[in-house]
Write a protein that holds these residues in place. Structure first.
Motif, mmCIF file in Angstrom:
data_model
loop_
_atom_site.group_PDB
_atom_site.id
_atom_site.type_symbol
_atom_site.label_atom_id
_atom_site.label_comp_id
_atom_site.label_asym_id
_atom_site.label_seq_id
_atom_site.Cartn_x
_atom_site.Cartn_y
_atom_site.Cartn_z
ATOM 1 N N SER A 192 0.785 -1.089 -0.013
ATOM 2 C CA SER A 192 0.151 0.119 -0.067
ATOM 3 C C SER A 192 0.828 1.262 -0.072
ATOM 4 O O SER A 192 0.326 2.423 -0.169
ATOM 5 N N ARG A 193 2.179 1.143 0.396
ATOM 6 C CA ARG A 193 3.079 2.322 0.289
ATOM 7 C C ARG A 193 4.174 1.995 -0.431
ATOM 8 O O ARG A 193 4.602 0.962 -0.770
ATOM 9 N N PRO A 194 4.938 3.158 -0.974
ATOM 10 C CA PRO A 194 6.352 2.908 -1.780
ATOM 11 C C PRO A 194 7.455 2.199 -0.769
ATOM 12 O O PRO A 194 7.941 1.372 -1.325
ATOM 13 N N GLU A 195 7.480 2.450 0.452
ATOM 14 C CA GLU A 195 8.038 1.786 1.385
ATOM 15 C C GLU A 195 7.277 1.536 2.799
ATOM 16 O O GLU A 195 6.470 2.148 2.902
ATOM 17 N N PRO A 196 7.653 0.218 3.100
ATOM 18 C CA PRO A 196 7.004 -0.200 4.291
ATOM 19 C C PRO A 196 7.291 0.686 5.526
ATOM 20 O O PRO A 196 8.218 1.401 5.749
ATOM 21 N N ARG A 197 6.196 0.780 6.503
ATOM 22 C CA ARG A 197 6.628 1.519 7.723
ATOM 23 C C ARG A 197 7.382 1.099 8.463
ATOM 24 O O ARG A 197 8.172 1.572 9.380
ATOM 25 N N GLY A 198 7.482 -0.503 8.490
ATOM 26 C CA GLY A 198 8.487 -1.022 9.255
ATOM 27 C C GLY A 198 7.987 -2.695 9.238
ATOM 28 O O GLY A 198 7.175 -3.118 8.350
ATOM 29 N N LEU A 199 8.831 -3.295 10.068
ATOM 30 C CA LEU A 199 8.333 -4.703 10.254
ATOM 31 C C LEU A 199 7.537 -4.895 11.492
ATOM 32 O O LEU A 199 8.069 -4.614 12.770
ATOM 33 N N ALA A 200 6.493 -5.537 11.412
ATOM 34 C CA ALA A 200 5.769 -5.943 12.814
ATOM 35 C C ALA A 200 5.642 -7.541 12.721
ATOM 36 O O ALA A 200 5.400 -8.244 11.866
ATOM 37 N N VAL A 201 5.940 -8.007 14.074
ATOM 38 C CA VAL A 201 6.186 -9.403 14.214
ATOM 39 C C VAL A 201 4.997 -9.919 15.233
ATOM 40 O O VAL A 201 4.741 -9.013 16.250
ATOM 41 N N LEU A 202 4.363 -10.764 15.217
ATOM 42 C CA LEU A 202 3.098 -11.248 15.763
ATOM 43 C C LEU A 202 3.338 -12.741 16.551
ATOM 44 O O LEU A 202 3.769 -13.541 15.660
ATOM 45 N N ALA A 205 -2.424 -3.663 6.016
ATOM 46 C CA ALA A 205 -3.212 -2.164 5.101
ATOM 47 C C ALA A 205 -2.473 -0.731 5.497
ATOM 48 O O ALA A 205 -2.659 0.115 4.648
ATOM 49 N N ASP A 206 -2.089 -1.007 6.742
ATOM 50 C CA ASP A 206 -1.368 0.405 7.009
ATOM 51 C C ASP A 206 -0.051 0.766 6.506
ATOM 52 O O ASP A 206 0.742 1.737 7.046
ATOM 53 N N GLY A 207 0.484 -0.308 5.987
ATOM 54 C CA GLY A 207 1.655 -0.100 5.328
ATOM 55 C C GLY A 207 2.983 -0.921 5.942
ATOM 56 O O GLY A 207 4.098 -0.653 5.550
ATOM 57 N N TRP A 208 2.753 -1.951 7.007
ATOM 58 C CA TRP A 208 3.533 -2.742 7.808
ATOM 59 C C TRP A 208 3.751 -3.936 6.884
ATOM 60 O O TRP A 208 2.820 -4.728 6.509
ATOM 61 N N ASP A 209 5.033 -4.427 6.815
ATOM 62 C CA ASP A 209 5.515 -5.646 6.438
ATOM 63 C C ASP A 209 5.205 -6.570 7.837
ATOM 64 O O ASP A 209 5.342 -6.137 8.838
ATOM 65 N N ILE A 210 4.536 -7.748 7.521
ATOM 66 C CA ILE A 210 4.130 -8.659 8.655
ATOM 67 C C ILE A 210 4.910 -9.955 8.891
ATOM 68 O O ILE A 210 4.890 -10.473 7.656
ATOM 69 N N PHE A 211 5.719 -10.247 9.749
ATOM 70 C CA PHE A 211 5.860 -11.718 10.286
ATOM 71 C C PHE A 211 5.165 -12.374 11.146
ATOM 72 O O PHE A 211 5.204 -11.840 12.210
ATOM 73 N N ARG A 264 17.338 -9.928 10.638
ATOM 74 C CA ARG A 264 18.417 -9.933 9.811
ATOM 75 C C ARG A 264 17.745 -10.120 8.276
ATOM 76 O O ARG A 264 18.174 -9.408 7.334
ATOM 77 N N ARG A 265 16.866 -10.939 8.149
ATOM 78 C CA ARG A 265 16.260 -11.318 6.775
ATOM 79 C C ARG A 265 15.368 -10.381 6.279
ATOM 80 O O ARG A 265 15.051 -10.425 4.913
ATOM 81 N N TRP A 266 14.834 -9.712 6.995
ATOM 82 C CA TRP A 266 13.841 -8.662 6.578
ATOM 83 C C TRP A 266 14.048 -7.360 7.170
ATOM 84 O O TRP A 266 13.817 -7.299 8.380
ATOM 85 N N PRO A 267 14.957 -6.517 6.661
ATOM 86 C CA PRO A 267 15.316 -5.413 7.434
ATOM 87 C C PRO A 267 14.704 -3.886 7.606
ATOM 88 O O PRO A 267 15.140 -3.029 7.813
ATOM 89 N N ALA A 268 13.295 -4.023 6.995
ATOM 90 C CA ALA A 268 12.530 -2.967 7.430
ATOM 91 C C ALA A 268 12.406 -2.580 8.772
ATOM 92 O O ALA A 268 12.411 -3.155 9.742
#
Length: 338
Positions: free
Chosen positions: A67-77, A99-105, A140-144
């Motif tokens: 949803s965004r050019p760059e992710p807001r960051g990486l959210a881990v659940l 939907a808010d632009g976070w990458d999710i793990f 390390r693998r997902w650096p957002a």
């Protein structure tokens, strides 16, 4: 958008019952009634195995935002005990953050989801090192960035303990949020046995026994429990687990091993939020009221919500989605300005 607080959650009757909130939180009815938007995090998700150290492998699912050019960051659940990356509350929270632009793990703990065949040893709640190591591998693998973490129930307990270790091992965790985390495991165990309605213990025991049987099928050459032990209730089977499969000398020593009660969280170095409900029938509110917390930990006790429920209305959506997203987004906005 201003931040939400527990006092802002005012569901309609009869959703003001903590028992109804709790029972609906993981029910099949809720999964059926949820809108499609609450499941988008599973679409195009990449199943992965991450390194838990010392040969341990943990499974999970990664979803990149679009949803965004760059992710807001990486959210881990982190899910709760006998939940998984596909638990309703995990999917719903992950979809909102996506939907808010976070990458999710979304991470599965050992022996949760479909991961029983990855490691021979059984899951128990003191296996903190492998979860910390796995979070380091994810970072390390997902650096957002920023890297933020949310957990529910036992996953909330793990999230708080992990957050107290990340600064020691160089994991750049910026913020942690725990929903209805287990605080004092001994109190929680006694509550399920002595004061909570019988069907809560029956629910957890049914799921746990099914998980143990799945584990046995994955490693048929290894006898994990005697049948007489499998027939015991929560305390007896937990004690058998401790004495058979851990280095702890007693059940109490094991329960103390993953407690975050009293002043234990004084060691927290990063901002954190704990959200719970006064009417939680699984984890007594007194465990939260007796905490000795540093200024960087926000304790928010809502009047309603049950155990990991916080269901707004009969559409089955959860207040915690906006609650978590608001705080995560605030962290990202502050991170962008740094």
């Amino acid at each position: 958008m201003s931040l939400l607080y527990g006092k802002d959650f005012r569901p309609p009757w009869p959703l003001r019952s903590g028992h109804i909130q709790t029972m609906l939180s993981s029910s099949g009815v809720r999964r059926l009634l949820l809108p499609a938007a609450a499941k988008t995090v599973s679409q195009g998700a990449e199943p992965v195995v991450v390194d838990g150290g010392n040969g341990v492998r943990l499974s999970g699912a990664y979803t990149a935002q679009s949803s965004r050019p760059e992710p807001r960051g990486l959210a881990v659940l982190f899910h709760g005990w006998e939940g998984s990356v596909d638990s309703t509350y995990v999917l719903q929270t992950g979809s909102r953050l996506l939907a808010d632009g976070w990458d999710i793990f979304r991470l599965n703990f050992r022996d949760h989801g479909d991961s029983h065949g990855l490691n021979e040893a059984l899951f128990h709640s003191c296996q903190l090192d492998e979860v910390v190591h796995a979070l380091g591998d994810i970072a390390r693998r997902w650096p957002a960035r920023p890297l933020v973490l949310a957990g529910f129930s036992l996953g909330g307990n793990f999230a708080l303990r992990v957050a107290m270790h990340t600064s020691l091992v160089g994991i750049p965790l910026s913020y942690v949020l725990a929903v209805c985390p287990i605080i004092d495991p001994a109190v929680g165990l006694f509550s399920l046995e002595e004061s909570a309605p019988w069907f809560y213990q029956a629910y957890f025991m049914r799921k746990w026994r099914h998980s143990l049987l799945t584990k046995q099928k994955a490693f048929p050459e290894h006898q994990y429990f005697e049948m007489s032990e499998m027939k015991q209730h929560l305390r007896g089977l937990t004690e058998a687990l401790v004495l058979r499969h851990t280095d702890f000398k007693s059940l109490q020593q094991y329960l103390d091993g993953y407690s975050v009660a009293g002043d234990i969280m004084q060691a927290m170095q990063i901002p954190a939020t704990i959200l719970t409900a006064r009417d939680d029938p699984v984890i007594p509110v007194r465990s939260f009221e007796q905490l000795e917390l540093p200024p960087n930990i926000e304790l928010d006790i809502a009047p309603y919500g049950g155990h990991c429920g916080f269901i707004r209305d009969f559409g089955m959506t959860s207040f915690t989605d906006d609650y978590i997203a608001g705080r995560f987004n605030a962290v990202a906005d502050g991170h962008d300005k740094m």
